[in-house]
Design an enzyme around this catalytic site. Structure first.
Site, short mmCIF file in Angstrom:
data_model
loop_
_atom_site.label_atom_id
_atom_site.label_comp_id
_atom_site.label_asym_id
_atom_site.label_seq_id
_atom_site.Cartn_x
_atom_site.Cartn_y
_atom_site.Cartn_z
N SER A 1 0.82 -1.22 0.00
CA SER A 1 0.00 0.00 0.00
C SER A 1 0.85 1.27 0.00
O SER A 1 0.38 2.33 0.41
CB SER A 1 -0.93 0.00 1.23
N GLY A 2 2.08 1.15 -0.50
CA GLY A 2 2.96 2.30 -0.60
C GLY A 2 2.74 3.10 -1.87
O GLY A 2 1.66 3.05 -2.47
N CYS B 1 11.80 -0.10 -12.89
CA CYS B 1 11.43 1.14 -13.59
C CYS B 1 12.47 1.47 -14.65
O CYS B 1 12.13 1.85 -15.78
CB CYS B 1 11.27 2.29 -12.61
N SER C 1 11.10 10.18 -4.91
CA SER C 1 10.21 9.17 -5.48
C SER C 1 10.59 7.76 -5.05
O SER C 1 9.87 6.80 -5.34
CB SER C 1 10.22 9.25 -7.01
N ALA C 2 11.72 7.61 -4.38
CA ALA C 2 12.21 6.29 -3.98
C ALA C 2 11.78 5.99 -2.56
O ALA C 2 12.32 6.55 -1.61
CB ALA C 2 13.73 6.23 -4.11
N GLY C 3 10.80 5.10 -2.43
CA GLY C 3 10.34 4.70 -1.11
C GLY C 3 11.23 3.63 -0.51
O GLY C 3 12.25 3.24 -1.09
N ARG D 1 14.56 1.48 -2.12
CA ARG D 1 15.88 1.61 -1.50
C ARG D 1 16.41 0.27 -0.99
O ARG D 1 17.62 0.04 -0.98
CB ARG D 1 15.81 2.63 -0.36
N ASN E 1 16.00 -2.50 -2.43
CA ASN E 1 16.22 -3.41 -3.55
C ASN E 1 17.23 -2.89 -4.57
O ASN E 1 17.16 -3.26 -5.74
CB ASN E 1 14.89 -3.68 -4.28
#
Length: 316
Positions: free
Chosen positions: A12-13, A132, A163-165, A169, A171
């Site tokens: 749900s991120g 991405c 934009s990097a949750g 980070r 992975n």
């Protein structure tokens, strides 16, 4: 009314919530049925509940216990590479024929880039959306590959740090490994390499990607035309995907040594510069890296669902 197949999203991120909004707004053969998380206070779960979507904060185990699970045909996994392995096993045990669209770098199933090999995996039970950076750049490697043999391809994906949750980070290593392998397996390069850069600039910059290929000598106009056709194909589901400038070419006449490829390589170096602006369905426009992932995942699931519905009609 067109029949639609029900889908759940695990995670749900940022990615999961953006994908949910896309399905609710643009789903043709896919219907949003459940949102799964592990944080009861997450914005994604709260937003899903407000939109009338079934929710659980108890992970996949909670999803399986939801009444709607009996009707779910698709699950999008937007968690992490490690979690996906366990999620796949749990879901497969509960419903063997369920379809999983993997937005992590786990790569249990075949790599899928919709404009390159999407139609080859319409019957797969688990497909991997690479990363991405892979979704943005592998179409360009493939565009060169269909004109000339590509000895080596290197991509650099630059994304806004904002934009990097936590999933992205966590992975980073999997990102580079999975993208490099997919550059070879899907893009057609003999050897691939991937680099990711998290840009801390303020205000945040949109996603930018650079693709370098070393190929056999070829017609430069043919490669440029192939690239432009591929860009147009990606724009069909990611309107903000575009060339930053014209494709550049350099003739390499002095032998190069590329580990794992060869010691006396000559040919044509092609440089392709891209930018990806997000549709801003949930995330800001600078998060094109997340937008291209969710757009590619939905595109893939839509085509798979269309095939499933067509097969069901024939069987009936």
């Amino acid at each position: 009314m067109t029949r639609r197949l029900k889908a759940a999203i695990i995670g749900s991120g940022n990615i999961g919530t953006d994908l949910m909004i896309k399905i609710l707004r643009h789903g043709k053969h896919i219907d949003m049925a459940a949102m799964v998380g592990i944080d009861p206070k997450s914005d994604g779960l709260a937003r899903a509940a407000r939109l009338g979507v079934a929710t659980t904060y108890e992970g996949v185990a909670g999803l399986i216990r939801l009444p709607v699970f009996a009707d779910i045909d698709f699950v999008f996994d937007a968690t992490s590479a490690g979690a996906h392995v366990e999620n796949d096993a749990l879901l497969r045990a509960a419903k063997p024929g369920i379809r999983l669209v993997d937005l992590t770098p786990a790569a249990i199933g075949p790599y899928c880039i919709p404009v390159v090999n999407g139609d080859a995996h319409l019957d797969a039970l688990n497909v991997n959306m690479v990363t991405c950076g892979g979704q943005a750049t592998i179409p360009m490697v493939a565009a060169v590959s269909r004109v000339a043999r590509v000895h080596y391809a290197e991509i650099v994906a630059s994304i806004a740090s904002k934009s990097a949750g936590p999933g992205t980070r966590a992975n980073i290593d999997e990102f580079t490994e999975t993208t490099a392998k997919a550059i070879e397996a899907v893009g057609g390069a003999t050897k691939g390499k991937a680099i990711i850069v998290m840009n801390p600039a303020e205000p945040p910059l949109i996603m930018r990607d650079t693709v370098y290929t070393l190929s056999q000598p070829a017609d430069e106009e043919a490669i440029a035309e192939s690239v432009e056709r591929m860009v147009a194909a990606v724009q069909a589901y990611v309107p903000g995907y575009r060339l930053k400038q014209k494709v550049q070419f350099d003739r390499i006449d002095s032998p190069l040594r590329i580990p794992g490829v060869g010691d006396a390589l000559k040919g044509l170096k092609t440089s392709i510069f891209l930018e990806v602006e997000g549709a801003a369905h949930y995330l800001p426009a600078y998060a094109g890296n997340l937008d291209i992932m969710t757009s590619a995942a939905l595109r893939t699931a839509e085509h798979m669902a269309q095939r499933m519905l067509a097969d069901a009609t024939v069987s009936a």
